[in-house]
Design a protein around this motif. Structure first.
Motif: not given
Length: 91
Positions: A7-10, A15-23, A43-51, A53-58
């Motif tokens: 889950w730390l990896g997830i 966070q990496a996907l979410f940050s990539a959107r700014f680049v 798309w990166f916002s969505l992918a990072g956000g879903v990932t 969210l899963a981590y936050a739920v965990w």
């Protein structure tokens, strides 16, 4: 590998996907010499956000869950608007 390590990896992946959107946004703006938001940003916002969210739920963090959940609505809506605009332009 423990469940916590997975889950730390997830979480870090999200966070990496979410940050990539700014680049992506920064590079697109530099190329055009004006501020732009490319489709990949959403798309990166969505992918990072879903990932994330899963981590936050965990983690069981209601503040983090609410923040990511509400953000997903915005990302999906922007992708829907882009799709509708493209469809109207080709019709």
């Amino acid at each position: 590998m423990t469940e916590q390590t997975l889950w730390l990896g997830i979480g870090f992946l999200g966070q990496a996907l979410f940050s990539a959107r700014f680049v992506i946004q920064w590079l697109a703006s530099e190329r055009r010499r004006q501020s732009v938001i490319p489709h990949a940003f959403w798309w990166f916002s969505l992918a990072g956000g879903v990932t994330l969210l899963a981590y936050a739920v965990w983690r069981g963090d209601p503040v983090f869950v609410m923040g990511q959940g509400l953000g997903l609505v915005v990302y999906l809506r922007n992708l829907m608007l882009i799709r509708r605009h493209r469809h109207a332009a080709t019709a």
